[in-house]
Design an enzyme around this catalytic site. Structure first.
Site, PDB file in Angstrom:
ATOM      1  N   SER A 124      42.999  17.365  28.503  1.00 12.22           N
ATOM      2  CA  SER A 124      42.838  15.702  28.839  1.00 12.22           C
ATOM      3  C   SER A 124      44.152  15.242  28.639  1.00 12.22           C
ATOM      4  O   SER A 124      45.207  15.935  27.792  1.00 12.22           O
ATOM      5  CB  SER A 124      42.071  15.262  27.855  1.00 12.22           C
ATOM      6  OG  SER A 124      42.117  13.847  27.886  1.00 12.22           O
ATOM      7  N   TYR A 148      38.298  13.612  18.727  1.00 11.52           N
ATOM      8  CA  TYR A 148      38.023  14.230  20.336  1.00 11.52           C
ATOM      9  C   TYR A 148      39.211  14.578  20.849  1.00 11.52           C
ATOM     10  O   TYR A 148      39.385  15.799  21.070  1.00 11.52           O
ATOM     11  CB  TYR A 148      37.561  13.067  21.209  1.00 11.52           C
ATOM     12  CG  TYR A 148      37.740  13.332  22.690  1.00 11.52           C
ATOM     13  CD1 TYR A 148      36.810  14.357  23.325  1.00 11.52           C
ATOM     14  CD2 TYR A 148      38.846  12.482  23.481  1.00 11.52           C
ATOM     15  CE1 TYR A 148      37.100  14.682  24.421  1.00 11.52           C
ATOM     16  CE2 TYR A 148      38.709  13.208  24.791  1.00 11.52           C
ATOM     17  CZ  TYR A 148      37.890  14.042  25.187  1.00 11.52           C
ATOM     18  OH  TYR A 148      37.931  14.527  26.592  1.00 11.52           O
ATOM     19  N   LYS A 152      40.623  18.912  21.596  1.00  8.92           N
ATOM     20  CA  LYS A 152      41.219  19.191  23.014  1.00  8.92           C
ATOM     21  C   LYS A 152      42.614  19.934  22.405  1.00  8.92           C
ATOM     22  O   LYS A 152      42.827  21.317  23.209  1.00  8.92           O
ATOM     23  CB  LYS A 152      41.698  18.081  23.877  1.00  8.92           C
ATOM     24  CG  LYS A 152      40.516  17.512  24.395  1.00  8.92           C
ATOM     25  CD  LYS A 152      39.695  18.402  25.217  1.00  8.92           C
ATOM     26  CE  LYS A 152      38.289  17.800  25.918  1.00  8.92           C
ATOM     27  NZ  LYS A 152      37.443  18.732  26.453  1.00  8.92           N
TER      28      LYS A 152
HETATM   29  P1  NAD Z   1      29.987  15.013  30.902  1.00  8.02           P
HETATM   30  O1  NAD Z   1      29.340  14.497  29.598  1.00  8.02           O
HETATM   31  O2  NAD Z   1      29.674  14.323  31.924  1.00  8.02           O
HETATM   32  O3  NAD Z   1      29.675  16.513  30.987  1.00  8.02           O
HETATM   33  C1  NAD Z   1      29.802  17.380  29.910  1.00  8.02           C
HETATM   34  C2  NAD Z   1      28.629  18.328  30.156  1.00  8.02           C
HETATM   35  O4  NAD Z   1      28.750  19.400  28.975  1.00  8.02           O
HETATM   36  C3  NAD Z   1      27.233  17.694  30.060  1.00  8.02           C
HETATM   37  O5  NAD Z   1      26.548  17.931  31.066  1.00  8.02           O
HETATM   38  C4  NAD Z   1      26.723  18.167  28.724  1.00  8.02           C
HETATM   39  O6  NAD Z   1      25.216  18.088  28.628  1.00  8.02           O
HETATM   40  C5  NAD Z   1      27.472  19.566  28.532  1.00  8.02           C
HETATM   41  N1  NAD Z   1      27.374  20.057  27.121  1.00  8.02           N
HETATM   42  C6  NAD Z   1      28.287  19.448  26.102  1.00  8.02           C
HETATM   43  N2  NAD Z   1      27.943  20.041  25.240  1.00  8.02           N
HETATM   44  C7  NAD Z   1      27.314  21.105  25.291  1.00  8.02           C
HETATM   45  C8  NAD Z   1      27.024  22.636  24.762  1.00  8.02           C
HETATM   46  N3  NAD Z   1      27.135  22.753  23.356  1.00  8.02           N
HETATM   47  N4  NAD Z   1      26.332  23.680  25.367  1.00  8.02           N
HETATM   48  C9  NAD Z   1      26.020  23.442  26.783  1.00  8.02           C
HETATM   49  N5  NAD Z   1      26.360  22.210  27.454  1.00  8.02           N
HETATM   50  C10 NAD Z   1      27.067  21.343  26.685  1.00  8.02           C
HETATM   51  O7  NAD Z   1      31.803  14.849  30.822  1.00  8.02           O
HETATM   52  P2  NAD Z   1      32.517  15.116  32.017  1.00  8.02           P
HETATM   53  O8  NAD Z   1      33.312  13.614  32.127  1.00  8.02           O
HETATM   54  O9  NAD Z   1      32.064  15.645  33.271  1.00  8.02           O
HETATM   55  O10 NAD Z   1      33.651  15.871  31.385  1.00  8.02           O
HETATM   56  C11 NAD Z   1      33.796  17.179  31.480  1.00  8.02           C
HETATM   57  C12 NAD Z   1      34.785  17.909  30.473  1.00  8.02           C
HETATM   58  O11 NAD Z   1      35.962  17.375  30.883  1.00  8.02           O
HETATM   59  C13 NAD Z   1      34.756  17.489  29.197  1.00  8.02           C
HETATM   60  O12 NAD Z   1      35.052  18.495  28.205  1.00  8.02           O
HETATM   61  C14 NAD Z   1      35.461  16.208  29.042  1.00  8.02           C
HETATM   62  O13 NAD Z   1      36.071  16.207  27.545  1.00  8.02           O
HETATM   63  C15 NAD Z   1      36.825  16.860  29.786  1.00  8.02           C
HETATM   64  N6  NAD Z   1      37.497  15.387  30.110  1.00  8.02           N
HETATM   65  C16 NAD Z   1      36.788  14.346  30.807  1.00  8.02           C
HETATM   66  C17 NAD Z   1      37.511  13.251  31.072  1.00  8.02           C
HETATM   67  C18 NAD Z   1      36.808  11.983  31.602  1.00  8.02           C
HETATM   68  O14 NAD Z   1      37.233  11.066  31.517  1.00  8.02           O
HETATM   69  N7  NAD Z   1      35.585  12.104  32.210  1.00  8.02           N
HETATM   70  C19 NAD Z   1      38.723  13.211  30.771  1.00  8.02           C
HETATM   71  C20 NAD Z   1      39.700  14.205  30.471  1.00  8.02           C
HETATM   72  C21 NAD Z   1      38.822  15.415  30.025  1.00  8.02           C
HETATM   73  C1  UD1 Z   2      39.694   6.977  27.343  1.00 10.00           C
HETATM   74  C2  UD1 Z   2      40.001   7.578  25.868  1.00 10.00           C
HETATM   75  C3  UD1 Z   2      40.592   8.800  26.026  1.00 10.00           C
HETATM   76  C4  UD1 Z   2      39.771   9.877  27.194  1.00 10.00           C
HETATM   77  C5  UD1 Z   2      39.423   8.884  28.262  1.00 10.00           C
HETATM   78  C6  UD1 Z   2      38.457   9.720  29.294  1.00 10.00           C
HETATM   79  C7  UD1 Z   2      40.295   5.698  24.103  1.00 10.00           C
HETATM   80  C8  UD1 Z   2      41.322   5.174  23.336  1.00 10.00           C
HETATM   81  N1  UD1 Z   2      40.939   6.965  25.062  1.00 10.00           N
HETATM   82  O1  UD1 Z   2      40.983   6.631  27.945  1.00 10.00           O
HETATM   83  O2  UD1 Z   2      40.627   9.618  24.970  1.00 10.00           O
HETATM   84  O3  UD1 Z   2      40.149  11.003  27.387  1.00 10.00           O
HETATM   85  O4  UD1 Z   2      38.913   7.670  27.835  1.00 10.00           O
HETATM   86  O5  UD1 Z   2      37.257   9.631  28.731  1.00 10.00           O
HETATM   87  O6  UD1 Z   2      38.834   5.761  24.276  1.00 10.00           O
HETATM   88  N2  UD1 Z   2      39.670  -1.049  29.544  1.00 10.00           N
HETATM   89  C9  UD1 Z   2      39.179  -2.358  29.588  1.00 10.00           C
HETATM   90  N3  UD1 Z   2      37.854  -2.665  29.209  1.00 10.00           N
HETATM   91  C10 UD1 Z   2      36.812  -1.734  29.297  1.00 10.00           C
HETATM   92  C11 UD1 Z   2      37.253  -0.454  29.384  1.00 10.00           C
HETATM   93  C12 UD1 Z   2      38.596  -0.137  29.455  1.00 10.00           C
HETATM   94  O7  UD1 Z   2      40.146  -3.269  29.480  1.00 10.00           O
HETATM   95  O8  UD1 Z   2      35.589  -2.012  29.168  1.00 10.00           O
HETATM   96  C13 UD1 Z   2      40.942  -0.916  29.742  1.00 10.00           C
HETATM   97  C14 UD1 Z   2      41.526   0.208  28.653  1.00 10.00           C
HETATM   98  O9  UD1 Z   2      42.203  -0.750  27.603  1.00 10.00           O
HETATM   99  C15 UD1 Z   2      42.710   0.977  29.310  1.00 10.00           C
HETATM  100  C16 UD1 Z   2      41.980   1.202  30.848  1.00 10.00           C
HETATM  101  O10 UD1 Z   2      41.104   0.016  30.855  1.00 10.00           O
HETATM  102  O11 UD1 Z   2      43.779   0.346  29.650  1.00 10.00           O
HETATM  103  C17 UD1 Z   2      41.359   2.489  30.780  1.00 10.00           C
HETATM  104  O12 UD1 Z   2      40.434   2.717  29.714  1.00 10.00           O
HETATM  105  P1  UD1 Z   2      39.233   3.865  29.700  1.00 10.00           P
HETATM  106  O13 UD1 Z   2      38.749   4.123  31.122  1.00 10.00           O
HETATM  107  O14 UD1 Z   2      38.544   4.009  28.599  1.00 10.00           O
HETATM  108  O15 UD1 Z   2      40.347   5.310  29.780  1.00 10.00           O
HETATM  109  P2  UD1 Z   2      41.430   5.507  28.540  1.00 10.00           P
HETATM  110  O16 UD1 Z   2      41.674   4.423  27.640  1.00 10.00           O
HETATM  111  O17 UD1 Z   2      42.792   5.969  29.233  1.00 10.00           O
END
Ligand code: NAD
Ligand code: UD1
Length: 335
Positions: A124, A148, A152
């Site tokens: 991430s 969190y 990572k």
């Molecule tokens: P998500 O929660 O929708 O998907 C994660 C999946 O992993 C879920 O289906 C959950 O049930 C499964 N899971 C969790 N722990 C497990 C375990 N111990 N064994 C088996 N399955 C397990 O999340 P996502 O948004 O699809 O994210 C996927 C990955 O990408 C995550 O590792 C997350 O940290 C990373 N990531 C997400 C974002 C984001 O904004 N969505 C940003 C950066 C990184």
């Molecule tokens: C957040 C997490 C980051 C994680 C990422 C993806 C925090 C501090 N950071 O990132 O670690 O990897 O999500 O899951 O939580 N915002 C609003 N109102 C809302 C929600 C968000 O104004 O209700 C604003 C936030 O201040 C930010 C932008 O929208 O400026 C994006 O927010 P968000 O979607 O939560 O992502 P990140 O903060 O970038």
């Protein structure tokens, strides 16, 4: 030969399954459904018109994983499984260290046992902490501002150590910026539990009437309109980045950390405006104080991904908003 997708029932995983199947890959989905259900995979089957092998299990349980490696010939793993709620990780750090770090260690051990040494890991942009400047390049200093993020960072380090010990491993660390959007069909999408933490699901739930108004966290940042700027990336573009990483993995001679972003930042209010235009729905909002831990600006320099993967994002903010809205309006209460 198949690709194992841990966390494949989740938001990014389910979109990646579609892209991989459409590119001709066989996949096996492995998930414990702690943040998803098998419904997403049933929907993926509707989209691709194929049965998808789905194994219920936990990455912390080597017996669950070994069953998969015994029953399928696994070439490579895309490792999405993990917990991702920042606030929860502050309240329950051990849950995050156990699930994300211990889980990844068990997964890698089982992979090693079965001679599978190719992994694409979901990292991430959070590993850049509070970046000293933007756009963010891969060599920027790394840090974490919450448990969190630390999981990572530690997993990235763990994978680098595994490579040092045995350089037959092929490892991609994909650092995602802000995934949004949904498959164009509106059949799969993001379905957060409870009140959404992230901006786009909060906007779509406000537009559909599940939330009264959006709180905009701060309008006094040093940005175009004072609200926070992020690099929103369409989840299908992100999924295509994983396809490219799987295709290129065998050519990697070191651990490759790669940003997956668009290179373009949008402020919160710009996203609200783009969404209102794309959906024809009003999104009432109020300016509230800053959220602790937020940075002013975070967007990628995506050049390296283009150089090493031949990948770049092509879907713009309008398409991100249209697709997010199609998913939300077709599925007002999620799956
Ligand atoms: P998500 O929660 O929708 O998907 C994660 C999946 O992993 C879920 O289906 C959950 O049930 C499964 N899971 C969790 N722990 C497990 C375990 N111990 N064994 C088996 N399955 C397990 O999340 P996502 O948004 O699809 O994210 C996927 C990955 O990408 C995550 O590792 C997350 O940290 C990373 N990531 C997400 C974002 C984001 O904004 N969505 C940003 C950066 C990184
Ligand atoms: C957040 C997490 C980051 C994680 C990422 C993806 C925090 C501090 N950071 O990132 O670690 O990897 O999500 O899951 O939580 N915002 C609003 N109102 C809302 C929600 C968000 O104004 O209700 C604003 C936030 O201040 C930010 C932008 O929208 O400026 C994006 O927010 P968000 O979607 O939560 O992502 P990140 O903060 O970038």
């Amino acid at each position: 030969m198949a690709i194992l997708i841990t966390g494949g029932a989740g938001y990014i995983g389910s979109h990646t399954v579609v892209v991989l199947i459409e590119a001709g890959y066989e996949v096996v989905v492995f998930d414990n459904f702690c943040n998803s259900s098998d419904k997403s995979i049933k929907r993926v089957e509707e989209i691709v018109g194929k049965f998808i092998p789905l194994v219920e299990g936990d990455i912390r349980n080597s017996i669950d994983l070994e069953k998969v490696f015994e029953n399928y010939s696994i070439d490579a793993v895309i490792h999405f499984a993990g917990l991702k709620a920042v606030g929860e990780s502050v309240a329950e750090p051990l849950k995050y260290y156990d699930n994300n770090i211990h889980g990844t260690a068990v997964l890698c051990e089982v992979m090693q046992k079965y001679g599978c040494k190719s992994i694409v890991f979901s990292s991430s942009a959070t590993v850049y902490g509070d970046p000293h400047t933007t756009p963010i390049q891969e060599h920027f200093p790394l840090s974490a501002t919450n448990p969190y993020g630390r999981t990572k960072l530690f997993i990235e380090e763990m994978l680098r150590d595994i490579f040092v010990a045995d350089n037959q491993w092929k490892i991609a660390l994909l650092r995602y910026f802000n995934p949004v959007g949904a498959h164009i069909s509106g059949v799969i999408g993001e379905d957060p539990n409870g009140i959404p933490n992230n901006l786009m699901p909060f906007i779509t739930q406000t537009a559909i009437g599940r939330r009264e108004f959006l709180s905009v966290f701060g309008d006094d940042y040093d940005t175009v309109d004072g609200t926070g700027v992020r690099d929103y990336i369409h989840v299908v573009d992100l999924a295509l980045g994983h396809l490219k990483a799987v295709e290129k993995l065998h050519t990697f001679e070191s651990v490759m950390a790669i940003n997956l972003g668009t290179g373009r930042g949008y402020s919160v209010l710009e996203v609200v405006n783009a969404f209102e235009k794309a959906s024809n729905k009003a999104v009432p909002y109020k300016i509230t104080p800053r959220r602790s831990g937020d940075v002013a600006k975070c967007y990628a320099d995506p050049t390296y991904a283009k150089d090493v993967l031949g990948w770049e994002a092509t879907r713009d903010i309008n398409q991100m908003c249209e697709d997010s809205w199609r998913w939300q309006s077709n599925n007002p209460n999620g799956y």
